[in-house]
Design a protein around this motif. Structure first.
Motif, PDB file in Angstrom:
ATOM      1  N   PRO A   1     -23.769   0.581 -35.919  1.00  0.00           N
ATOM      2  CA  PRO A   1     -23.278  -0.529 -35.913  1.00  0.00           C
ATOM      3  C   PRO A   1     -23.612  -1.450 -34.851  1.00  0.00           C
ATOM      4  CG  PRO A   1     -21.964   1.020 -34.972  1.00  0.00           C
ATOM      5  CD  PRO A   1     -23.039   1.718 -35.311  1.00  0.00           C
ATOM      6  N   PRO A   2     -23.506  -2.741 -34.933  1.00  0.00           N
ATOM      7  CA  PRO A   2     -23.731  -3.884 -34.179  1.00  0.00           C
ATOM      8  C   PRO A   2     -23.522  -3.452 -32.710  1.00  0.00           C
ATOM      9  CG  PRO A   2     -22.810  -4.986 -36.130  1.00  0.00           C
ATOM     10  CD  PRO A   2     -22.515  -3.269 -36.041  1.00  0.00           C
ATOM     11  N   ALA A   3     -24.133  -3.931 -31.707  1.00  0.00           N
ATOM     12  CA  ALA A   3     -23.999  -3.699 -30.419  1.00  0.00           C
ATOM     13  C   ALA A   3     -22.497  -3.936 -29.764  1.00  0.00           C
ATOM     14  CB  ALA A   3     -24.865  -4.408 -29.333  1.00  0.00           C
ATOM     15  N   VAL A   4     -21.646  -4.996 -30.300  1.00  0.00           N
ATOM     16  CA  VAL A   4     -20.522  -5.390 -30.128  1.00  0.00           C
ATOM     17  C   VAL A   4     -19.573  -4.199 -30.626  1.00  0.00           C
ATOM     18  CG1 VAL A   4     -19.916  -6.467 -32.101  1.00  0.00           C
ATOM     19  CG2 VAL A   4     -18.793  -7.111 -29.976  1.00  0.00           C
ATOM     20  N   ARG A   5     -19.931  -3.520 -31.625  1.00  0.00           N
ATOM     21  CA  ARG A   5     -19.242  -2.297 -32.016  1.00  0.00           C
ATOM     22  C   ARG A   5     -19.644  -0.933 -31.402  1.00  0.00           C
ATOM     23  NH1 ARG A   5     -16.029  -3.642 -36.091  1.00  0.00           N
ATOM     24  NH2 ARG A   5     -16.119  -1.676 -37.299  1.00  0.00           N
ATOM     25  N   SER A   6     -20.324  -0.811 -30.296  1.00  0.00           N
ATOM     26  CA  SER A   6     -20.789   0.245 -29.726  1.00  0.00           C
ATOM     27  C   SER A   6     -19.416   1.213 -29.367  1.00  0.00           C
ATOM     28  CB  SER A   6     -21.542  -0.009 -28.453  1.00  0.00           C
ATOM     29  OG  SER A   6     -22.091   1.200 -27.972  1.00  0.00           O
ATOM     30  N   HIS A   7     -19.428   2.411 -29.844  1.00  0.00           N
ATOM     31  CA  HIS A   7     -18.202   3.063 -29.435  1.00  0.00           C
ATOM     32  C   HIS A   7     -18.306   3.893 -28.123  1.00  0.00           C
ATOM     33  CE1 HIS A   7     -17.712   2.506 -33.488  1.00  0.00           C
ATOM     34  NE2 HIS A   7     -18.686   3.516 -34.223  1.00  0.00           N
ATOM     35  N   ARG A   8     -17.017   3.984 -27.595  1.00  0.00           N
ATOM     36  CA  ARG A   8     -16.957   4.239 -26.039  1.00  0.00           C
ATOM     37  C   ARG A   8     -15.949   5.530 -26.204  1.00  0.00           C
ATOM     38  NH1 ARG A   8     -18.010   2.792 -21.218  1.00  0.00           N
ATOM     39  NH2 ARG A   8     -18.728   0.710 -21.862  1.00  0.00           N
TER      40      ARG A   8
ATOM     41  N   GLU B   1      -7.838   1.123 -20.952  1.00  0.00           N
ATOM     42  CA  GLU B   1      -7.865  -0.248 -21.337  1.00  0.00           C
ATOM     43  C   GLU B   1      -9.029  -1.135 -20.834  1.00  0.00           C
ATOM     44  OE1 GLU B   1      -4.046  -0.792 -19.237  1.00  0.00           O
ATOM     45  OE2 GLU B   1      -2.927  -1.113 -21.164  1.00  0.00           O
ATOM     46  N   GLY B   2      -9.792  -0.301 -20.207  1.00  0.00           N
ATOM     47  CA  GLY B   2     -10.994  -0.854 -19.779  1.00  0.00           C
ATOM     48  C   GLY B   2     -11.113  -1.671 -18.352  1.00  0.00           C
ATOM     49  N   HIS B   3     -10.024  -1.421 -17.440  1.00  0.00           N
ATOM     50  CA  HIS B   3      -9.785  -1.772 -16.328  1.00  0.00           C
ATOM     51  C   HIS B   3     -10.586  -1.079 -15.153  1.00  0.00           C
ATOM     52  CE1 HIS B   3      -6.956  -4.845 -17.571  1.00  0.00           C
ATOM     53  NE2 HIS B   3      -6.298  -3.863 -18.096  1.00  0.00           N
ATOM     54  N   VAL B   4     -11.275  -0.147 -15.473  1.00  0.00           N
ATOM     55  CA  VAL B   4     -12.033   0.657 -14.388  1.00  0.00           C
ATOM     56  C   VAL B   4     -13.475   0.317 -14.606  1.00  0.00           C
ATOM     57  CG1 VAL B   4     -12.482   2.866 -13.407  1.00  0.00           C
ATOM     58  CG2 VAL B   4     -10.394   2.485 -14.306  1.00  0.00           C
ATOM     59  N   GLU B   5     -14.180  -0.086 -13.308  1.00  0.00           N
ATOM     60  CA  GLU B   5     -15.525  -0.435 -13.232  1.00  0.00           C
ATOM     61  C   GLU B   5     -16.414   0.704 -13.385  1.00  0.00           C
ATOM     62  OE1 GLU B   5     -15.915  -3.174 -10.227  1.00  0.00           O
ATOM     63  OE2 GLU B   5     -15.087  -4.915 -11.184  1.00  0.00           O
ATOM     64  N   GLU B   6     -17.563   0.541 -13.725  1.00  0.00           N
ATOM     65  CA  GLU B   6     -18.619   1.556 -14.004  1.00  0.00           C
ATOM     66  C   GLU B   6     -19.015   1.877 -12.276  1.00  0.00           C
ATOM     67  OE1 GLU B   6     -22.129   4.222 -15.277  1.00  0.00           O
ATOM     68  OE2 GLU B   6     -20.188   3.212 -16.342  1.00  0.00           O
ATOM     69  N   GLY B   7     -19.022   3.523 -12.070  1.00  0.00           N
ATOM     70  CA  GLY B   7     -19.329   3.865 -10.731  1.00  0.00           C
ATOM     71  C   GLY B   7     -17.972   3.760  -9.711  1.00  0.00           C
ATOM     72  N   TYR B   8     -16.764   3.460 -10.293  1.00  0.00           N
ATOM     73  CA  TYR B   8     -15.608   3.576  -9.472  1.00  0.00           C
ATOM     74  C   TYR B   8     -15.565   5.143  -9.182  1.00  0.00           C
ATOM     75  CZ  TYR B   8     -10.799   3.836  -8.169  1.00  0.00           C
ATOM     76  OH  TYR B   8      -9.422   4.157  -7.265  1.00  0.00           O
ATOM     77  N   GLU B   9     -15.158   5.405  -8.028  1.00  0.00           N
ATOM     78  CA  GLU B   9     -14.998   6.907  -7.441  1.00  0.00           C
ATOM     79  C   GLU B   9     -13.358   7.071  -7.530  1.00  0.00           C
ATOM     80  OE1 GLU B   9     -15.837   9.791  -4.066  1.00  0.00           O
ATOM     81  OE2 GLU B   9     -16.288   7.591  -3.635  1.00  0.00           O
ATOM     82  N   PHE B  10     -13.240   8.104  -8.189  1.00  0.00           N
ATOM     83  CA  PHE B  10     -11.753   8.759  -8.400  1.00  0.00           C
ATOM     84  C   PHE B  10     -11.532   9.392  -7.144  1.00  0.00           C
ATOM     85  CE2 PHE B  10     -12.537   7.341 -12.569  1.00  0.00           C
ATOM     86  CZ  PHE B  10     -11.455   6.477 -13.262  1.00  0.00           C
ATOM     87  N   THR B  11     -10.464   9.321  -6.484  1.00  0.00           N
ATOM     88  CA  THR B  11      -9.809  10.335  -5.443  1.00  0.00           C
ATOM     89  C   THR B  11      -8.396  10.486  -5.603  1.00  0.00           C
ATOM     90  OG1 THR B  11      -9.327   8.782  -3.956  1.00  0.00           O
ATOM     91  CG2 THR B  11     -11.633   9.448  -4.068  1.00  0.00           C
ATOM     92  N   SER B  12      -8.078  11.730  -5.264  1.00  0.00           N
ATOM     93  CA  SER B  12      -6.575  11.990  -5.412  1.00  0.00           C
ATOM     94  C   SER B  12      -5.734  11.402  -4.384  1.00  0.00           C
ATOM     95  CB  SER B  12      -6.123  13.396  -5.185  1.00  0.00           C
ATOM     96  OG  SER B  12      -6.751  14.054  -4.063  1.00  0.00           O
TER      97      SER B  12
ATOM     98  N   PRO C   1     -10.488  -6.933 -14.036  1.00  0.00           N
ATOM     99  CA  PRO C   1      -9.382  -7.771 -14.483  1.00  0.00           C
ATOM    100  C   PRO C   1      -9.571  -8.103 -15.805  1.00  0.00           C
ATOM    101  CG  PRO C   1     -10.988  -9.014 -12.977  1.00  0.00           C
ATOM    102  CD  PRO C   1     -11.425  -7.466 -12.998  1.00  0.00           C
ATOM    103  N   ASN C   2     -10.790  -8.373 -16.288  1.00  0.00           N
ATOM    104  CA  ASN C   2     -11.028  -8.933 -17.504  1.00  0.00           C
ATOM    105  C   ASN C   2     -11.967  -8.280 -18.691  1.00  0.00           C
ATOM    106  OD1 ASN C   2      -9.471 -11.381 -17.066  1.00  0.00           O
ATOM    107  ND2 ASN C   2     -11.164 -12.053 -15.658  1.00  0.00           N
ATOM    108  N   PRO C   3     -11.480  -7.033 -19.097  1.00  0.00           N
ATOM    109  CA  PRO C   3     -12.188  -6.030 -19.808  1.00  0.00           C
ATOM    110  C   PRO C   3     -12.635  -6.725 -21.230  1.00  0.00           C
ATOM    111  CG  PRO C   3      -9.863  -5.387 -19.744  1.00  0.00           C
ATOM    112  CD  PRO C   3     -10.110  -6.473 -18.822  1.00  0.00           C
ATOM    113  N   THR C   4     -13.633  -6.348 -21.687  1.00  0.00           N
ATOM    114  CA  THR C   4     -14.258  -6.680 -22.969  1.00  0.00           C
ATOM    115  C   THR C   4     -13.827  -5.705 -24.025  1.00  0.00           C
ATOM    116  OG1 THR C   4     -16.450  -5.898 -22.690  1.00  0.00           O
ATOM    117  CG2 THR C   4     -16.047  -8.126 -21.952  1.00  0.00           C
ATOM    118  N   LEU C   5     -13.917  -5.550 -25.209  1.00  0.00           N
ATOM    119  CA  LEU C   5     -13.945  -4.498 -26.117  1.00  0.00           C
ATOM    120  C   LEU C   5     -14.624  -3.670 -25.778  1.00  0.00           C
ATOM    121  CD1 LEU C   5     -12.598  -3.541 -28.573  1.00  0.00           C
ATOM    122  CD2 LEU C   5     -13.899  -5.026 -29.861  1.00  0.00           C
ATOM    123  N   ALA C   6     -15.949  -3.885 -25.241  1.00  0.00           N
ATOM    124  CA  ALA C   6     -16.933  -2.682 -25.030  1.00  0.00           C
ATOM    125  C   ALA C   6     -16.479  -1.941 -23.876  1.00  0.00           C
ATOM    126  CB  ALA C   6     -18.351  -3.590 -24.811  1.00  0.00           C
TER     127      ALA C   6
END
Length: 232
Positions: A6-13, A80-91, A104-109
């Motif tokens: 599918p087109p790049a905008v429809r790349s599945h996550r 919902e796309g609100h977590v950025e790449e590389g964010y470190e999760f900790t308890s 703050p402004n996630p895209t569909l991708a």
């Protein structure tokens, strides 16, 4: 699957929130990369020759028993796309709006298109009530967002000797079917959306039987991702 481009905008996550050894094994089978479980990391699959397939995996440290592991609320933010790449999760810290790592402004991708639970077959009997509650909360949150869900049960060969001797027996093993049924009852996922998959472990070269087990859930991810995007 090679024809699914599918087109790049429809790349599945596709997104695996359970983490643990099961996810690591499956992503190692697929991406052949070192996994950094506590970070929100994107894995791409290379095409033969050059380029990447039009879907990616996101994996995190995962849900754990009791109060350990990532916060359920953070998983909902990730969907919902609100977590950025590389964010470190900790308890010890829960991501909130305005924090570093918050998108703050996630895209569909950026958003999750398919929720995938990855759990080792032998661990199905070890999931306690608190963990089941967390997993159900995540699944129901995905349902509220219209995100389809499925599951991959890894390491069936470590649970059933028949599968260990012949990977094709995963489809006929009564013991594996019982584990699929148990997981179905735990989370309420449809049985036809739960796939037992043997990982490449001691094998030196790929085999058709294991390749087919991996391709079935991958094709399901693509189909579910298409259904999700077509519903928007």
């Amino acid at each position: 699957m090679k024809e699914s481009q599918p087109p790049a905008v429809r790349s599945h996550r596709a997104w695996t929130p359970c983490g643990g050894q099961g996810t690591e094994d499956f992503l190692t089978t697929e991406a052949r990369e070192e996994r950094r479980g506590s970070y929100y990391k994107t894995y791409k699959m290379k095409k033969p020759g050059s380029g990447d397939y039009s879907f990616v995996f996101n994996d995190i440290m995962g849900l754990e028993k009791g109060d350990g592991g990532v916060h359920v609320e953070e998983l909902m933010l990730a969907m919902e796309g609100h977590v950025e790449e590389g964010y470190e999760f900790t308890s010890a810290h829960q991501l909130k709006e305005g924090d570093p790592g918050y998108q703050p402004n996630p895209t569909l991708a950026d958003k999750v298109h398919v929720l995938v639970f990855v759990v080792p077959v032998p661990s199905v009997d070890l999931i306690d009530e608190k963990l089941v509650k967390k997993m159900r909360e995540v699944r129901l949150a995905a349902a509220d967002l219209g995100i389809p869900q499925m599951a991959i049960l890894t390491k069936p060969d470590e649970f059933c000797e028949k599968v260990k001797s012949n990977p094709e027996n995963v489809y006929w093993s009564t013991r594996i079917k019982e584990q699929v049924d148990k997981f179905h009852l735990l989370l309420g996922l449809q049985e036809n959306a739960i796939f037992p998959v043997k990982n490449f472990s001691s094998e030196i070269t790929p085999t058709k039987a294991i390749n087919m087990q991996i391709l079935f859930p991958l094709q399901m991810m693509i189909n579910l991702g298409e259904d999700y995007l077509n519903s928007l």
